[in-house]
Design a protein around this motif. Structure first.
Motif, PDB file in Angstrom:
ATOM      1  N   PRO A 264       0.796  -1.226   0.000  1.00  0.00           N
ATOM      2  CA  PRO A 264       0.000   0.000   0.000  1.00  0.00           C
ATOM      3  C   PRO A 264       0.831   1.280   0.000  1.00  0.00           C
ATOM      4  O   PRO A 264       0.292   2.385   0.040  1.00  0.00           O
ATOM      5  CB  PRO A 264      -0.793  -0.116   1.300  1.00  0.00           C
ATOM      6  N   GLY A 265       2.142   1.134  -0.041  1.00  0.00           N
ATOM      7  CA  GLY A 265       3.045   2.290   0.040  1.00  0.00           C
ATOM      8  C   GLY A 265       4.313   1.859   0.737  1.00  0.00           C
ATOM      9  O   GLY A 265       4.612   0.673   0.813  1.00  0.00           O
ATOM     10  N   ASN A 296       5.997   5.742  -4.634  1.00  0.00           N
ATOM     11  CA  ASN A 296       5.607   5.090  -3.389  1.00  0.00           C
ATOM     12  C   ASN A 296       4.690   5.963  -2.541  1.00  0.00           C
ATOM     13  O   ASN A 296       3.786   5.458  -1.868  1.00  0.00           O
ATOM     14  CB  ASN A 296       6.846   4.674  -2.597  1.00  0.00           C
ATOM     15  N   ASP A 297       4.913   7.262  -2.560  1.00  0.00           N
ATOM     16  CA  ASP A 297       4.046   8.164  -1.804  1.00  0.00           C
ATOM     17  C   ASP A 297       2.652   8.256  -2.414  1.00  0.00           C
ATOM     18  O   ASP A 297       1.683   8.610  -1.728  1.00  0.00           O
ATOM     19  CB  ASP A 297       4.665   9.568  -1.738  1.00  0.00           C
ATOM     20  N   ALA A 298       2.533   7.953  -3.712  1.00  0.00           N
ATOM     21  CA  ALA A 298       1.234   8.028  -4.392  1.00  0.00           C
ATOM     22  C   ALA A 298       0.403   6.765  -4.203  1.00  0.00           C
ATOM     23  O   ALA A 298      -0.816   6.787  -4.417  1.00  0.00           O
ATOM     24  CB  ALA A 298       1.442   8.291  -5.884  1.00  0.00           C
ATOM     25  N   LYS A 299       1.029   5.673  -3.793  1.00  0.00           N
ATOM     26  CA  LYS A 299       0.305   4.392  -3.716  1.00  0.00           C
ATOM     27  C   LYS A 299      -0.852   4.416  -2.708  1.00  0.00           C
ATOM     28  O   LYS A 299      -1.921   3.853  -2.996  1.00  0.00           O
ATOM     29  CB  LYS A 299       1.289   3.272  -3.374  1.00  0.00           C
ATOM     30  N   PRO A 300      -0.716   5.047  -1.527  1.00  0.00           N
ATOM     31  CA  PRO A 300      -1.859   5.091  -0.606  1.00  0.00           C
ATOM     32  C   PRO A 300      -3.097   5.739  -1.230  1.00  0.00           C
ATOM     33  O   PRO A 300      -4.218   5.270  -1.000  1.00  0.00           O
ATOM     34  CB  PRO A 300      -1.329   5.902   0.583  1.00  0.00           C
ATOM     35  N   SER A 301      -2.913   6.794  -2.019  1.00  0.00           N
ATOM     36  CA  SER A 301      -4.052   7.456  -2.665  1.00  0.00           C
ATOM     37  C   SER A 301      -4.732   6.510  -3.652  1.00  0.00           C
ATOM     38  O   SER A 301      -5.960   6.508  -3.781  1.00  0.00           O
ATOM     39  CB  SER A 301      -3.592   8.726  -3.393  1.00  0.00           C
ATOM     40  N   TRP A 302      -3.933   5.700  -4.332  1.00  0.00           N
ATOM     41  CA  TRP A 302      -4.479   4.709  -5.261  1.00  0.00           C
ATOM     42  C   TRP A 302      -5.318   3.678  -4.511  1.00  0.00           C
ATOM     43  O   TRP A 302      -6.410   3.304  -4.954  1.00  0.00           O
ATOM     44  CB  TRP A 302      -3.328   4.028  -6.002  1.00  0.00           C
ATOM     45  N   VAL A 303      -4.838   3.243  -3.345  1.00  0.00           N
ATOM     46  CA  VAL A 303      -5.580   2.286  -2.529  1.00  0.00           C
ATOM     47  C   VAL A 303      -6.900   2.894  -2.067  1.00  0.00           C
ATOM     48  O   VAL A 303      -7.956   2.243  -2.103  1.00  0.00           O
ATOM     49  CB  VAL A 303      -4.742   1.832  -1.311  1.00  0.00           C
ATOM     50  N   ILE A 304      -6.850   4.137  -1.645  1.00  0.00           N
ATOM     51  CA  ILE A 304      -8.066   4.816  -1.162  1.00  0.00           C
ATOM     52  C   ILE A 304      -9.110   4.919  -2.279  1.00  0.00           C
ATOM     53  O   ILE A 304     -10.311   4.735  -2.045  1.00  0.00           O
ATOM     54  CB  ILE A 304      -7.706   6.204  -0.602  1.00  0.00           C
ATOM     55  N   GLU A 305      -8.673   5.185  -3.491  1.00  0.00           N
ATOM     56  CA  GLU A 305      -9.611   5.235  -4.623  1.00  0.00           C
ATOM     57  C   GLU A 305     -10.235   3.862  -4.860  1.00  0.00           C
ATOM     58  O   GLU A 305     -11.412   3.764  -5.229  1.00  0.00           O
ATOM     59  CB  GLU A 305      -8.890   5.730  -5.875  1.00  0.00           C
ATOM     60  N   LYS A 306      -9.465   2.791  -4.647  1.00  0.00           N
ATOM     61  CA  LYS A 306     -10.009   1.440  -4.789  1.00  0.00           C
ATOM     62  C   LYS A 306     -11.077   1.178  -3.723  1.00  0.00           C
ATOM     63  O   LYS A 306     -12.084   0.508  -3.981  1.00  0.00           O
ATOM     64  CB  LYS A 306      -8.889   0.403  -4.668  1.00  0.00           C
TER      65      LYS A 306
END
Length: 420
Positions: A264-265, A296-306
């Motif tokens: 997730p990041g 890597n810092d952008a991955k949490p935002s991608w998870v939240i959108e999921k």
């Protein structure tokens, strides 16, 4: 020289195990910390962090009189500084390291320094931090000489020795791992080697302070770049409807390929932080390192959108429900498996974000933490079984051993670790 008394400033995830290790070798150790809770806990022979086998070491060291914790530094033969090196609170796109804790630690030990003492900076630091520490000490104690001016004839010897241990395995790795020793002079390096050989069985490799500082940053930046590749690959595979876990397993069958696992990041006190120390010093040159940090810092935002998409899908499939009726379970809060360390944890930040936008209940399953007081609001700490049975949407954020031993089948599952 003989190091009879050793002072460790900063009794956190690195300082306390290091202090306990010296004390286990029958050295008198004075631990210094700003937290009264940490001091009181340690002086009772207990620990305030989760780390396997550390509790036994500390209990024995305190009981036998070799370890004590205090708020104020006392005279010693060697001083190890193991305090945090966070970022400054500014609006810069490139975070700048904050050396305030190192400066305060230096000023705290300065009054009790005496001729012949050794000062070692263990805190992971940007290049040049050890030299800066030496300047702060020299300013505070003009009656003593330091290596930057007196060289080999200095009254005080100074070195950098970055920690290189894995949380959850600290006690073993402190002993077994090689150590990089960067002294400001050869004499400084030799004294530092003598100190660490009290318990280190690995090799103590000598270099200069700047190279020692850069070595730790390089190790973690390399990992960050490798993780960024895996995280970017997971986003690409999601868009192309490919199972990233199967893909990586197939690619890794090549004898010269070893792709890491996505997540997730990136969190923790090292990999999520250290690359910025390089980027902040050389912003025009550290292009790949900087890009990896952004991925890597952008991955949490991608998870939240999921997660938001899963909520939408659930409500479409259950038209009689509203968002308030949807319970989301987040599995894991720590930055890595099987520890309680929440520093820079993407799992923690993702859970917090979900609790802020979601109208329904949010459950957190974290086997290594007893309560969430002061950590998360509007989030209930739940048992694994309870969360699995009572949640509509499941978000796996950390691959704790308890989760690996379990299983769940749900249409509304976001598994960032590929275990379910």
């Amino acid at each position: 020289m003989s190091f009879n008394t050793i002072s460790v400033v900063g009794l956190g995830y690195i300082g306390l195990p290091t202090a306990a290790m010296f004390a286990s070798r029958k050295k008198k150790v004075i631990g210094v910390d700003v937290s009264q809770h940490a001091i009181n806990t340690i002086n009772k022979g207990e620990i305030h962090i989760v780390e396997p086998d550390l509790d036994m070491l500390v209990h024995a060291a305190v009981k036998e009189g070799f370890l004590k914790a205090t708020f104020t530094p006392e005279p010693a033969d060697a001083f190890l500084i193991a305090v945090p090196t966070p970022f400054k609170n500014n609006d810069s796109k490139i975070p700048e390291p904050d050396l305030t804790y190192i400066q305060k630690a230096s000023e705290a030990i300065a009054p009790v320094l005496k001729k012949g003492d050794l000062v070692v900076l263990e805190s992971t630091s940007p290049v040049g931090a050890t030299e800066q520490m030496a300047e702060w000490l020299a300013t505070a104690r003009p009656d003593l000489t330091f290596p930057q001016k007196a060289g080999e004839h200095a009254d005080i010897n100074i070195a950098h020795c970055p920690e290189r241990v894995l949380p959850g395995h600290v006690v073993r790795e402190l002993v077994e791992n090689d150590r990089v020793i960067g002294g400001m002079t050869p004499k400084c390096s030799n004294q530092a080697v003598e100190l660490y050989k009290t318990f280190v069985k690995g090799e103590c490799v000598i270099t200069n302070t700047r190279t020692a500082e850069m070595a730790k940053l390089t190790e973690n930046s390399c990992r960050d770049v490798q993780i960024a590749f895996a995280n970017e690959l997971s986003v690409i595979c999601d868009k192309l409807d490919i199972n990233v876990w199967e893909l990586i397993a197939l690619a890794n069958r090549h004898p010269r390929i070893n792709i890491l696992q996505p997540g997730p990041g990136v969190g923790g006190h090292c990999i999520a932080v250290d690359p910025w120390f390089i980027v902040s010093k050389t912003p025009n040159e550290a292009n790949l390192i900087h890009t990896a940090r952004k991925v890597n810092d952008a991955k949490p935002s991608w998870v939240i959108e999921k997660v938001k998409l899963a909520i939408s899908d659930y409500l479409q499939d259950n038209p009689d429900k509203t968002a308030k009726d949807v319970t989301i379970a987040c599995y894991g809060l720590a930055f890595k498996p099987d520890i309680d360390d929440l520093r820079e944890s993407p799992a923690l930040n993702i859970t917090k974000c979900i609790s802020e936008f979601h109208q329904g209940a949010v459950l957190a399953v974290e086997p290594n933490i007893a309560n969430l007081t002061g950590t998360l609001e509007n989030v209930e700490l739940a048992d694994l079984k309870v969360a699995q049975e009572n949640s509509n949407i499941h978000v796996v954020l950390v691959d704790h051993k308890e989760f690996k031993a379990s299983q769940i089948h749900s249409e509304y599952l976001i598994d960032t670790k590929g275990i379910w």
